[in-house]
Motif scaffolding. Structure first.
Motif, PDB file in Angstrom:
ATOM      1  N   ILE A 231       0.864  -1.179  -0.045  1.00 36.89           N
ATOM      2  CA  ILE A 231       0.215   0.017   0.109  1.00 36.89           C
ATOM      3  C   ILE A 231       0.992   1.087   0.063  1.00 36.89           C
ATOM      4  CG2 ILE A 231      -1.526   1.306   1.069  1.00 36.89           C
ATOM      5  CD1 ILE A 231      -2.889  -1.222   2.087  1.00 36.89           C
ATOM      6  N   GLY A 232       2.179   1.244   0.592  1.00 34.19           N
ATOM      7  CA  GLY A 232       3.018   2.555   0.543  1.00 34.19           C
ATOM      8  C   GLY A 232       2.714   3.147   1.835  1.00 34.19           C
ATOM      9  N   LEU A 233       2.720   2.294   2.939  1.00 36.53           N
ATOM     10  CA  LEU A 233       2.775   2.952   4.242  1.00 36.53           C
ATOM     11  C   LEU A 233       4.105   3.305   4.885  1.00 36.53           C
ATOM     12  CD1 LEU A 233      -0.139   0.681   5.828  1.00 36.53           C
ATOM     13  CD2 LEU A 233      -0.428   3.087   4.574  1.00 36.53           C
ATOM     14  N   SER A 234       4.093   3.994   5.974  1.00 39.69           N
ATOM     15  CA  SER A 234       5.332   4.259   6.596  1.00 39.69           C
ATOM     16  C   SER A 234       6.073   3.087   7.307  1.00 39.69           C
ATOM     17  CB  SER A 234       5.179   5.270   7.447  1.00 39.69           C
ATOM     18  OG  SER A 234       6.309   5.557   8.343  1.00 39.69           O
ATOM     19  N   TRP A 235       6.969   2.576   6.379  1.00 36.72           N
ATOM     20  CA  TRP A 235       7.717   1.027   6.846  1.00 36.72           C
ATOM     21  C   TRP A 235       8.575   1.611   7.908  1.00 36.72           C
ATOM     22  CZ3 TRP A 235      12.915   1.433   6.831  1.00 36.72           C
ATOM     23  CH2 TRP A 235      13.278   2.274   5.931  1.00 36.72           C
ATOM     24  N   GLN A 236       9.178   2.895   8.025  1.00 34.45           N
ATOM     25  CA  GLN A 236       9.960   3.117   9.203  1.00 34.45           C
ATOM     26  C   GLN A 236       9.153   3.084  10.606  1.00 34.45           C
ATOM     27  OE1 GLN A 236       9.085   5.191   6.454  1.00 34.45           O
ATOM     28  NE2 GLN A 236      11.042   5.944   5.548  1.00 34.45           N
ATOM     29  N   ALA A 237       8.017   3.797  10.547  1.00 35.29           N
ATOM     30  CA  ALA A 237       7.133   3.858  11.890  1.00 35.29           C
ATOM     31  C   ALA A 237       6.866   2.300  12.218  1.00 35.29           C
ATOM     32  CB  ALA A 237       5.927   4.570  11.886  1.00 35.29           C
ATOM     33  N   HIS A 238       6.288   1.647  11.347  1.00 33.44           N
ATOM     34  CA  HIS A 238       6.273   0.093  11.529  1.00 33.44           C
ATOM     35  C   HIS A 238       7.226  -0.564  12.022  1.00 33.44           C
ATOM     36  CE1 HIS A 238       2.491   0.113   8.528  1.00 33.44           C
ATOM     37  NE2 HIS A 238       2.485   1.210   9.483  1.00 33.44           N
ATOM     38  N   LEU A 239       8.447  -0.587  11.291  1.00 35.71           N
ATOM     39  CA  LEU A 239       9.674  -1.229  11.917  1.00 35.71           C
ATOM     40  C   LEU A 239      10.366  -0.624  13.286  1.00 35.71           C
ATOM     41  CD1 LEU A 239      12.005  -3.134  11.321  1.00 35.71           C
ATOM     42  CD2 LEU A 239      13.292  -1.194  10.183  1.00 35.71           C
ATOM     43  N   GLY A 240      10.049   0.566  13.384  1.00 39.37           N
ATOM     44  CA  GLY A 240      10.599   1.130  14.741  1.00 39.37           C
ATOM     45  C   GLY A 240       9.662   0.772  15.777  1.00 39.37           C
ATOM     46  N   GLY A 241       8.499   0.491  15.769  1.00 38.46           N
ATOM     47  CA  GLY A 241       7.376   0.325  16.639  1.00 38.46           C
ATOM     48  C   GLY A 241       7.511  -1.138  16.777  1.00 38.46           C
ATOM     49  N   LEU A 242       7.762  -2.085  15.988  1.00 40.93           N
ATOM     50  CA  LEU A 242       7.888  -3.585  16.155  1.00 40.93           C
ATOM     51  C   LEU A 242       9.250  -3.724  16.806  1.00 40.93           C
ATOM     52  CD1 LEU A 242       6.771  -6.291  15.296  1.00 40.93           C
ATOM     53  CD2 LEU A 242       8.311  -6.158  13.236  1.00 40.93           C
ATOM     54  N   VAL A 243      10.023  -3.278  16.627  1.00 44.70           N
ATOM     55  CA  VAL A 243      11.486  -3.481  17.327  1.00 44.70           C
ATOM     56  C   VAL A 243      11.232  -2.939  18.998  1.00 44.70           C
ATOM     57  CG1 VAL A 243      14.054  -2.969  17.602  1.00 44.70           C
ATOM     58  CG2 VAL A 243      13.065  -3.407  15.503  1.00 44.70           C
ATOM     59  N   VAL A 244      10.962  -1.872  18.959  1.00 47.53           N
ATOM     60  CA  VAL A 244      10.790  -1.324  20.399  1.00 47.53           C
ATOM     61  C   VAL A 244       9.893  -1.927  21.283  1.00 47.53           C
ATOM     62  CG1 VAL A 244      10.207   0.702  21.753  1.00 47.53           C
ATOM     63  CG2 VAL A 244      11.719   1.049  19.772  1.00 47.53           C
ATOM     64  N   GLY A 245       8.678  -2.338  20.855  1.00 44.38           N
ATOM     65  CA  GLY A 245       7.672  -2.967  21.451  1.00 44.38           C
ATOM     66  C   GLY A 245       8.098  -4.385  21.534  1.00 44.38           C
ATOM     67  N   ALA A 246       8.793  -5.250  20.881  1.00 44.00           N
ATOM     68  CA  ALA A 246       9.340  -6.616  21.151  1.00 44.00           C
ATOM     69  C   ALA A 246      10.470  -6.366  22.372  1.00 44.00           C
ATOM     70  CB  ALA A 246       9.814  -7.189  19.903  1.00 44.00           C
ATOM     71  N   ALA A 247      11.237  -5.250  22.349  1.00 46.16           N
ATOM     72  CA  ALA A 247      12.451  -5.262  23.278  1.00 46.16           C
ATOM     73  C   ALA A 247      11.571  -4.976  24.589  1.00 46.16           C
ATOM     74  CB  ALA A 247      13.290  -3.892  22.905  1.00 46.16           C
ATOM     75  N   THR A 248      10.560  -4.028  24.535  1.00 47.37           N
ATOM     76  CA  THR A 248       9.992  -3.756  25.907  1.00 47.37           C
ATOM     77  C   THR A 248       9.224  -4.835  26.400  1.00 47.37           C
ATOM     78  OG1 THR A 248       9.452  -1.375  25.073  1.00 47.37           O
ATOM     79  CG2 THR A 248       8.468  -2.075  26.936  1.00 47.37           C
ATOM     80  N   ALA A 249       8.573  -5.602  25.632  1.00 46.68           N
ATOM     81  CA  ALA A 249       7.805  -6.854  26.358  1.00 46.68           C
ATOM     82  C   ALA A 249       8.863  -7.836  26.578  1.00 46.68           C
ATOM     83  CB  ALA A 249       6.884  -7.458  24.994  1.00 46.68           C
ATOM     84  N   ALA A 250       9.948  -8.035  26.037  1.00 42.93           N
ATOM     85  CA  ALA A 250      10.876  -9.047  26.360  1.00 42.93           C
ATOM     86  C   ALA A 250      11.457  -8.611  27.893  1.00 42.93           C
ATOM     87  CB  ALA A 250      12.129  -9.088  25.539  1.00 42.93           C
ATOM     88  N   ALA A 251      11.646  -7.247  28.129  1.00 43.50           N
ATOM     89  CA  ALA A 251      12.207  -6.819  29.278  1.00 43.50           C
ATOM     90  C   ALA A 251      11.092  -7.042  30.494  1.00 43.50           C
ATOM     91  CB  ALA A 251      12.516  -5.266  29.330  1.00 43.50           C
TER      92      ALA A 251
END
Length: 290
Positions: A231-251
């Motif tokens: 669709i051409g969405l903001s892959w930057q926002a998706h990637l950043g949120g995915l990585v930070v969310g996974a890291a926070t949940a792991a902690a």
């Protein structure tokens, strides 16, 4: 020889012919006793117990020693996912504000790398995550509808696992991570997608930690990543949120039982500091490319 008449027993005290009265209401007769302290109690002072009744004071005393139920990974047990409903409401209110005055809201609060870096408008890192594509745009209402559906679908489950406060921190850090990625790798974006992808990453981590099959979550992430580029969405926002969310949940999920709260909050604070330092120290990629 004279004799003194017998002194009648005081109300509520045992004695020959004494009528028992409530210890809190001496004018009320009662034949029910508290199962713990054995004082007489009237119906207004009775509290149901496992066996019989207890008085108000014994119930209050007992509640002080009852251990509060907790969520799986800390915090108080969640019966109503209030944080999820609050986040939904905030996103909808922000969208209504866009409808009322689209120009002012987007201009003043959307995420934009230049506004953050050159003008120091730091609030955009967070406020941009509560805005969505305005009505009449390319995505129209589907942008906010999809994000709010995802929040409604998986937010309550994560909030019950993490507790209110940890879930709120997870959501906000994920939103912040998406905005920081936009700052470093993109130019501008609006939407809660960074936070939503953070919840996707957290759902995968929590599923693994609890021993559930995470393949359904992997497919969910894969489909949404494919849609991001299709669709051409903001892959930057998706990637950043995915990585930070996974890291926070792991902690949160893998913190040791000993000093768990300290470890969890120290890790969350560390993630926040890293994100802020990234904005302070690293230049946006667009500026380097230019």
């Amino acid at each position: 020889m004279t004799t003194q008449p017998p002194v009648p027993p005081a109300p509520g005290q045992p004695g020959a012919g004494a009528v028992p009265t409530c210890y809190r209401h001496p004018d009320r007769e009662t034949y029910v006793r508290c199962q713990r302290c054995e004082r007489s109690i009237c119906p207004d002072c009775m509290r149901d117990a496992a066996v019989g009744h207890q008085c108000v004071e014994c119930v209050q005393q007992g509640n002080k020693t009852v251990r509060q139920a907790k969520a799986v990974f800390g915090g108080r047990a969640v019966t109503v996912p209030r944080v999820t409903w609050t986040l939904l409401a905030l996103n909808v209110l922000a969208y209504l504000a866009e409808i009322a005055d689209q120009q002012a809201v987007i201009t003043g609060f959307a995420m934009h790398s230049a506004a953050v870096g050159l003008l120091g408008e730091w609030w955009r890192l967070l406020t941009g995550a509560f805005l969505h594509a305005p009505p009449g745009g390319g995505l129209g209402f589907t942008h906010i509808l999809f994000n709010m559906w995802a929040l409604y679908a998986i937010g309550p489950e994560l909030e019950r696992r993490l507790g209110h406060l940890r879930f709120a921190v997870l959501y906000l850090l994920s939103a912040l991570g998406g905005s920081v990625a936009v700052y470093l790798l993109g130019i501008a974006a609006v939407g809660a997608s960074g936070a939503i992808y953070g919840l996707f990453g957290a759902l995968f981590v929590v599923s693994k930690r609890l021993g559930y099959d995470p393949r359904g979550v992997v497919w969910l992430i894969a489909i949404n990543v494919a849609l991001t580029f299709f669709i051409g969405l903001s892959w930057q926002a998706h990637l950043g949120g995915l990585v930070v969310g996974a890291a926070t949940a792991a902690a949160f999920a893998y913190a040791p039982e000993k000093n768990r709260d300290v470890v969890q909050w120290a890790a969350a604070a560390g993630i926040f500091i890293v994100l802020m330092l990234a904005v302070l120290v690293l230049p946006p990629f667009a500026a380097i490319a230019g």
